[in-house]
Design an enzyme around this catalytic site. Structure first.
Site, PDB file in Angstrom:
ATOM      1  CG  HIS A 245      -4.693  -8.682 -12.810  1.00 50.84           C
ATOM      2  ND1 HIS A 245      -3.665  -8.877 -13.696  1.00 50.84           N
ATOM      3  CD2 HIS A 245      -4.262  -7.729 -11.948  1.00 50.84           C
ATOM      4  CE1 HIS A 245      -2.652  -8.097 -13.384  1.00 50.84           C
ATOM      5  NE2 HIS A 245      -2.994  -7.371 -12.327  1.00 50.84           N
ATOM      6  CD  GLU A 249      -0.369 -10.022  -9.257  1.00 50.71           C
ATOM      7  OE1 GLU A 249       0.493 -10.066  -8.338  1.00 50.71           O
ATOM      8  OE2 GLU A 249      -0.136 -10.405 -10.416  1.00 50.71           O
ATOM      9  CE  LYS A 252       0.809 -13.717  -8.501  1.00 48.70           C
ATOM     10  NZ  LYS A 252       1.580 -13.344  -9.681  1.00 48.70           N
ATOM     11  CG  ASN A 253       1.331 -10.152  -2.514  1.00 38.33           C
ATOM     12  OD1 ASN A 253       2.544  -9.965  -2.473  1.00 38.33           O
ATOM     13  ND2 ASN A 253       0.553  -9.598  -3.406  1.00 38.33           N
TER      14      ASN A 253
END
Ligand code: W6P
Length: 377
Positions: A245, A249, A252-253
């Site tokens: 997780h 995240e 993706k950023n």
């Protein structure tokens, strides 16, 4: 019983405040009709087993599930060796099955809580936008009031803990019922030898695939995974889904920043995103490094709030129900604050260092699971 010396297990076992344990919370759930209430059993499974065997197992497992588990090579069995599953009265087995169904239902029912709360926060923002005059308040509140922010931090931290315990209970129950051999390195959802290479590779592929779909690319930017010198992998005790997780995240950023800075057609210019793994004695640190232009220092406090999102169009509820729905690359902007809570839950942390005009380094510090107390406020 031979309780293993692990704060994780300690906190599982001793957790019996107003929210969890054998008191109001669980009784309340059984009282709501959410799950069948076994009529003949009035006490908790642990109490029944204890009575049936006249044994003191209160330091074992308050949910009454008997499981063998090996933590860091040590043998852990909540019941004394002379008690085995076949000695347990049938009502207890029934009770446990009902309880398992109950917590599974609860967990599923609460899956959408993050987006429900996010819509509430969006409504709050909209309310402020409508009610605060631009003359009085030219920059309508960009930060949530501190009280709301800290409430949400505590709420989500607590939710992470509760859902982890439910997940652990479900996994352990299934392992003990199926009689199939649980993989040697798993204790429920905890993996005693979580492979960073394996989890990071999956997170990288998942993030790249979402980035590719979102921008309509043929090939998304490349991500390099760099292990400590001379090592091909780092293994430590952790919950693989949590690690996935957080890395997902961050990646993706980084991928979005890279594509947006250089443009979706400039694939020759995209700098590689680097994932650098460092292994210390107490900490394992994963740095996700991009050259996506960074964030100005003045914008940094915003990234940890539940109000900040750079997604240009606010997501609509019906978007999620469309069958051609693409997973958002940027959703509610909860990825960073929630990832930091996941990291902090096991004694780690997440920090961002930006060079505006160049890029961002995200440092994910992970404490080896065995040596952190539960950080609930
Ligand atoms: C950015 C913004 C950000 C947040 C978190 C992780 C990486 C990055 N890169 O530009």
């Amino acid at each position: 019983p031979t309780p293993v010396d692990s704060p994780y297990l300690r906190s599982t076992i001793s957790r019996s405040g107003p929210h969890l344990g054998n008191h109001g919370f669980l009784r309340g759930i059984f009282g709501t009709g959410a799950a069948p209430h076994p009529p003949t059993v009035q006490s908790t499974p642990a109490e029944v087993v204890k009575k049936a065997h006249n044994l003191d197992i209160t330091s074992a497992n308050s949910l009454g599930v008997t499981t063998k588990a090996s933590v860091k090579g040590r043998y852990y069995n909540p019941l004394p060796p002379e008690v085995n599953l076949s000695d347990i009265p049938p009502q207890v087995t029934e009770y446990n099955a009902a309880f398992l169904k109950c917590v599974e239902t609860i967990k599923r029912r609460h899956d959408p809580v993050v987006s429900t709360i996010a819509y509430g926060v969006l409504e709050l923002k909209e309310h402020w936008r409508r009610t605060s005059s631009p003359l009085i308040n030219p920059q309508f509140p960009r930060l949530l009031p501190a009280a709301v922010q800290s409430f949400l931090d505590r709420f989500y931290m607590s939710r992470i803990g509760i859902r982890m315990l439910i997940g652990q209970h479900i996994a352990l129950s299934q392992a003990s019922m199926s009689h199939s051999s649980n993989p040697e390195d798993h204790v429920g959802i905890i993996c005693t030898r979580t492979s960073i290479r394996e989890v990071a590779s999956h997170a990288i592929e998942d993030a790249r695939s979402i980035c590719r779909d979102y921008f309509g690319l043929y090939t998304p930017p490349t991500v390099d995974l760099v292990m400590p010198k001379g090592k091909s992998d780092v293994e430590f005790m952790y919950i693989p889904s949590h690690l996935h997780h957080m890395l997902f995240e961050l990646l993706k950023n980084s991928l979005r920043a890279t594509v947006e800075r250089f443009g979706p057609d400039a694939e020759d210019e995209w700098p590689v995103v680097k994932v650098i793994v460092a292994e210390g004695e107490r900490d394992i640190t994963v740095k996700v490094q991009d050259e996506g232009g960074g964030i100005p220092r003045s914008g940094m406090p915003l990234v940890w709030t539940y109000m900040y999102t750079t997604a240009s169009t606010p997501m609509l509820e019906e978007d999620y129900n469309r069958n051609d729905f693409n997973a958002p690359l940027a959703g509610f902007g909860y990825g960073l604050p929630l990832s930091r809570l996941y990291a902090r839950y096991f004694g780690g942390d997440l920090k961002l260092i930006c060079m505006e005009g160049y890029g961002t380094d995200a440092y994910l510090h992970l404490s080896r699971l065995a040596d952190s107390p539960e950080p609930l406020p």
